[in-house]
Design an enzyme around this catalytic site. Structure first.
Site, short mmCIF file in Angstrom:
data_model
loop_
_atom_site.label_atom_id
_atom_site.label_comp_id
_atom_site.label_asym_id
_atom_site.label_seq_id
_atom_site.Cartn_x
_atom_site.Cartn_y
_atom_site.Cartn_z
N CYS A 1 39.71 33.10 47.51
CA CYS A 1 40.00 33.40 46.22
C CYS A 1 40.10 31.97 45.38
O CYS A 1 40.85 31.07 46.05
CB CYS A 1 41.26 34.21 45.65
SG CYS A 1 41.30 34.43 43.97
N LEU A 2 39.46 31.63 44.38
CA LEU A 2 39.67 30.41 43.72
C LEU A 2 41.21 30.03 43.19
O LEU A 2 41.72 29.09 43.17
CB LEU A 2 38.80 30.00 42.60
CG LEU A 2 37.29 30.07 42.97
CD1 LEU A 2 36.23 29.91 41.68
CD2 LEU A 2 36.84 28.84 43.83
N GLY B 1 32.77 34.45 42.25
CA GLY B 1 33.19 35.46 41.10
C GLY B 1 34.33 34.76 40.58
O GLY B 1 35.05 33.95 41.05
N HIS C 1 41.75 41.25 39.55
CA HIS C 1 42.23 40.06 38.67
C HIS C 1 42.81 40.55 37.55
O HIS C 1 43.66 40.19 36.64
CB HIS C 1 41.21 39.08 38.60
CG HIS C 1 41.29 37.94 39.59
ND1 HIS C 1 42.27 37.32 40.05
CD2 HIS C 1 40.44 37.47 40.44
CE1 HIS C 1 42.09 36.57 41.28
NE2 HIS C 1 40.94 36.62 41.67
N HIS D 1 37.19 42.87 43.72
CA HIS D 1 38.10 41.58 43.81
C HIS D 1 38.24 41.22 42.39
O HIS D 1 39.33 40.88 41.97
CB HIS D 1 37.64 40.50 44.55
CG HIS D 1 38.49 39.40 44.69
ND1 HIS D 1 39.04 38.74 45.81
CD2 HIS D 1 38.85 38.35 43.75
CE1 HIS D 1 39.58 37.54 45.59
NE2 HIS D 1 39.45 37.38 44.44
N GLU D 2 37.33 40.83 41.47
CA GLU D 2 37.39 40.59 40.22
C GLU D 2 38.25 41.45 39.10
O GLU D 2 39.04 41.15 38.42
CB GLU D 2 36.05 39.98 39.62
CG GLU D 2 35.29 38.86 40.35
CD GLU D 2 36.29 37.71 40.85
OE1 GLU D 2 37.00 37.50 40.25
OE2 GLU D 2 35.67 37.52 41.85
N GLN E 1 42.05 34.20 35.47
CA GLN E 1 42.12 33.17 36.28
C GLN E 1 42.17 31.89 35.67
O GLN E 1 42.39 30.61 36.06
CB GLN E 1 41.15 32.83 37.53
CG GLN E 1 41.10 33.97 38.83
CD GLN E 1 40.05 33.98 39.57
OE1 GLN E 1 38.95 34.66 39.18
NE2 GLN E 1 40.32 33.33 40.64
ZN ZN Z 1 39.81 36.05 43.00
#
Ligand code: ZN
Length: 203
Positions: free
Chosen positions: A111-112, A46, A157, A153-154, A51
């Site tokens: 998470c990226l 995701g 963000h 989660h997204e 991000q």
């Molecule tokens: Zn993330």
């Protein structure tokens, strides 16, 4: 298609609140595809526009079981659920909103934007989502399993929130202090460390 740069905690730009998309333009559609390409390149499941330094409420997701070697490692949660099977992925969602949520589940999230860290986070087990798809059409669907976790989660963000904010206060402070002090492992030097986390997912 070039890869986008992914912002990493503690970059303050990750803390900005994203704004609703008024119209799904060609440029935004193109951008969503670049986000997907970037997400796949980093083996994430995701990615939110926040991000990659954009302020639109846009998330992209693909939690499907990968082919080949990764086939057994997609889930700690078990197999794909019946609800997940009904949803065509990858998902491109503009202005996603959770209309209803119930139940509780936990998952070791990554998470990226917080690479190499994985922590157990509690989320709603089942959600009802409304959003605009890549054609600007309103979509409504139910989700559970890894997909529901990933969507929550997204959306966090888009509010400037990270999974490491959702840990116990002590744990959250400890993780953040550690990252601020030591940074992240060098992926070239510390490859072994990265291997260990291959069964987990970056959202
Ligand atoms: Zn993330």
């Amino acid at each position: 298609m070039g890869q986008l740069e992914i912002l990493k905690f503690p970059d303050p730009r990750l803390r900005r609140k994203c704004k609703p998309v008024r119209k799904v333009t060609e440029e935004l559609k193109e951008f969503a595809k670049e986000m997907l390409a970037t997400m796949y390149a980093y083996r994430g499941i995701g990615l939110a526009a926040a991000q990659v330094n954009r302020l639109e409420r846009l998330i992209v997701i693909d939690t499907r079981r990968p082919e080949g070697d990764d086939a057994e490692t997609r889930y700690e949660l078990g197999d794909e659920t019946e609800l997940e099977k009904k949803i065509t992925q990858p998902l491109i969602l503009f202005n996603p909103v959770i209309k209803k949520k119930d139940g509780k589940t936990t998952y070791s999230e990554g998470c990226l934007s917080v690479p190499t860290y994985f922590e157990i986070v509690e989320r709603a087990k089942h959600i009802v989502v409304e959003a605009l798809d890549e054609n600007g059409e309103v979509v409504n669907f139910e989700a559970d399993g890894l997909l529901a976790i990933c969507i929550q989660h997204e959306i966090d963000h888009l509010e400037g929130k990270l999974f490491i904010d959702r840990l116990s206060p002590i744990k959250s402070l400890r993780v953040k202090a550690k990252i601020k002090k030591f940074g992240y492992p060098d992926p070239n030097k510390d490859r072994d460390e990265e291997e260990v986390t291959d069964s987990q997912h970056r959202l």
